[in-house]
Design an enzyme around this catalytic site. Structure first.
Site, PDB file in Angstrom:
ATOM      1  N   ASP A 199       2.804  -9.308  -4.441  1.00 10.06           N
ATOM      2  CA  ASP A 199       3.566  -8.745  -3.307  1.00 10.06           C
ATOM      3  C   ASP A 199       4.766  -8.889  -2.133  1.00 10.06           C
ATOM      4  O   ASP A 199       3.528  -9.888  -1.367  1.00 10.06           O
ATOM      5  CB  ASP A 199       2.590  -8.033  -3.005  1.00 10.06           C
ATOM      6  N   HIS A 374       0.034  -4.701   3.489  1.00 15.50           N
ATOM      7  CA  HIS A 374       0.705  -5.023   3.146  1.00 15.50           C
ATOM      8  C   HIS A 374       0.648  -6.923   3.406  1.00 15.50           C
ATOM      9  O   HIS A 374      -0.044  -6.138   4.229  1.00 15.50           O
ATOM     10  CB  HIS A 374       2.045  -5.263   1.992  1.00 15.50           C
TER      11      HIS A 374
HETATM   12 ZN   LIG Z   1       3.630   0.098  -3.228  1.00 15.38          ZN
HETATM   13 ZN   LIG Z   2       0.609   0.885  -2.552  1.00 21.08          ZN
END
Ligand SMILES: [Zn+2]
Ligand SMILES: [Zn+2]
Length: 560
Positions: A199, A374
């Protein structure tokens, strides 16, 4: 000397069908020896440029070309950019779908809403479950993110192990106590990982992403000092955040009311599955709000992105049937603005300020009213150093974010062979010759107008296809931003639509636009995002009722 031979049965191709070099729409295909498995099937949200479009999904042409090979769709977590395309994909690919209990629950309600639950094969899996699909063995393991029940996947292939992180951050103190399974991640790293896909959403952010728990401190101080009603909005799937709201409401003697279809549905599902702990008597229905003193209520409304007809947007314009807003009330926007929504959210905040409310939003003050789900640089580095992959490809991000993540990976020295910076559509191949991009798969975006959902066969339409098949209807109207007065009567222009009673439809259509504007408040008329969406919805309904046609409808407001 002969060239090394390549055994096709051990060649693995990874094809991102969305989400690499663009925002959202995550979908990735893994292909080996005649078997394809797909990780995630998400949507991208349209921005203001794409008015008339409800959702954007990845073009699945590549999967349809190899339809018989596709064996399963695996979902990492329940965010729209990972599961939102499922109802648009399943009519074309009749494959089982696997995900955690909360993820599958969200998919289930989505499919139910589209009236297609029966045909679907949904499977709930738990962390550490292993599944076999031909040459692939898949193991899911727990990660921490802004939604509960989020997984990463480890895919064992004949060419080696591939790890796909899904979305994650490394939160040492998650609200539900379920920490990131770093042990499993590290164990794979010790045994040797062929490729890591990780990510990149927050690759530009240094340091660590703050724990969800830091939001609690801010909520507590806001709740302590709020004198009137509290209106809070966050993403409807942010269950840990909603738990904090419930906890603070309890502490300060307030009841909670959830507004918006999705907000109600998600919180009920989360409670049923044990992810949201709601003490009895805490939650009230929206129509009962008026029976409680203002300072004893927390209203939790969907619409944190300024969606024009959402509960929050209605409250901001004081047009919600159950909730009024008064000077001294508190409004908390506990979410970031998704790129493209800044103007809509900005206008909504203006409406709240005009009503003299106390407004809290992510403005950099600490403790924050919102933290990201994130991972920032330090967490990304930790994952890279635990996995020590042979190949590394950044995923989930614009090209800039992928690039930053790639550079970060190079600096750590954790990648044993090379960083492969790929974009949506690149075919990344791993074989005896090594790893790299070997070609391009057909990819693209499909724009969908959810109004036409009943026609399953027509569901996946390209924007141009939509216009070429159903035509386009443009309405132009001049509205005075200050007074809300219609300065120039609406014009209706259409192309590619054949109406039997053209003159009547046009005359009534124009009148309908005028009625819609007149039925709206001055503030709504001055907020072009809101008034455009109201006109679009009403015109769409009108044209369909009159003609059974669904042209692409594009309202244009001229400022006067
Ligand atoms: Zn996402
Ligand atoms: Zn997500």
């Amino acid at each position: 000397m002969t060239a090394p031979t390549v055994n096709m049965d051990t060649t693995v191709d990874v094809i991102p069908l969305g989400g690499l070099g663009e925002f959202g729409m995550h979908m990735m295909a893994f292909r080996c020896a005649g078997t394809i498995i797909v990780v995630d099937a998400g949507i991208m949200f349209p921005d203001e440029e794409l008015l008339g479009v409800d959702v954007i999904v990845p073009d699945i042409g590549f999967l349809l070309e190899h339809k018989s090979e596709v064996k399963a769709i695996l979902l990492t977590h329940g965010h729209e950019d990972h599961i939102g395309a499922i109802p648009f994909v399943l009519p074309y690919l009749d494959v089982p779908v696997y995900g955690s209990s909360f993820t599958i629950e969200l998919v289930r309600s989505k499919l139910e809403q589209h009236g297609m639950l029966k045909e679907s094969r949904l499977h709930t899996i738990r962390a550490k479950d292993k599944l076999d699909f031909g040459p692939f063995t898949v193991e899911f393991f727990q990660v921490t993110h802004s939604i509960v029940d989020a997984f990463a996947v480890a895919i064992t292939t004949p060419a080696g192990v591939i790890i796909h992180t899904g979305d994650f951050k490394i939160d040492p103190t998650p609200i539900d106590g379920r920490t990131f399974d770093l042990h499993t991640l590290a164990a794979y790293g010790d045994h040797g990982v062929l490729a890591l896909f990780s990510d990149s959403t927050n690759a530009e952010h240094g340091g660590h992403t703050q724990s969800e728990r830091t939001v609690n401190d801010r909520f507590e101080s806001i709740f302590r000092t709020s004198k009137g009603r509290i209106v809070l909005s966050c993403f409807t799937s942010s269950i840990p955040r909603l738990q904090l709201v419930i906890d603070q409401a309890r502490q300060f003697g307030r009841v909670v009311s959830f507004l918006g279809r999705r907000m109600v549905g998600n919180t009920e599902a989360a409670e049923e599955l044990g992810f949201l702990k709601v003490p009895p008597g805490t939650v009230i229905r929206s129509r009962d709000i008026k029976n409680h003193p203002r300072d004893k209520v927390v209203v939790v409304a969907g619409g944190c992105q300024g969606e024009p007809l959402s509960a929050l947007s209605r409250i901001a314009l004081d047009t919600h049937k159950d909730v009024d807003i008064a000077p001294g009330d508190t409004v908390i926007l506990s979410a970031r603005m998704i790129p493209g929504n800044e103007n809509a959210v900005g206008r909504m905040m203006d409406h709240f300020y005009r009503r003299k409310t106390e407004l809290y939003y992510p403005d950099g003050s600490q403790p924050p009213v919102h933290v990201s789900g994130h991972a920032s640089e330090e967490e990304l580095k930790l994952v890279l150093s635990l996995v020590k992959p042979k190949y590394f490809t950044p995923i989930h991000g614009t090209y800039r974010q992928l690039h930053r993540h790639a550079k970060l990976a190079e600096r750590t020295g954790a990648v044993r062979e090379k960083v492969i910076l790929a974009e949506t559509g690149d075919i990344i191949r791993y074989d005896a010759l090594g790893g790299g991009v070997v070609g391009k798969a057909p990819v693209g975006r499909v724009l969908i107008d959810e109004g036409s959902l009943e026609e399953v066969g027509e569901m996946v339409v390209r924007d141009r296809k939509h216009i070429s098949e159903d035509g386009i209807l443009v309405t132009i109207i001049a509205i005075n931003k200050q007074t809300g007065a219609i300065e120039i009567a609406p014009e209706l222009v259409f192309r590619g639509v054949g109406f039997a009673e053209e003159a009547r439809i046009l005359a009534e259509g124009k009148q309908m636009v005028i009625d819609t504007v007149n039925a709206s408040s001055v503030e709504e008329r001055g907020d072009y995002t809101v008034i455009k969406e109201k006109i679009r919805k009403d015109l769409k309904k009108f044209i369909y009722k009159q003609t059974s046609k669904r042209p692409f409808i594009l309202p244009v407001i001229v400022e006067k």
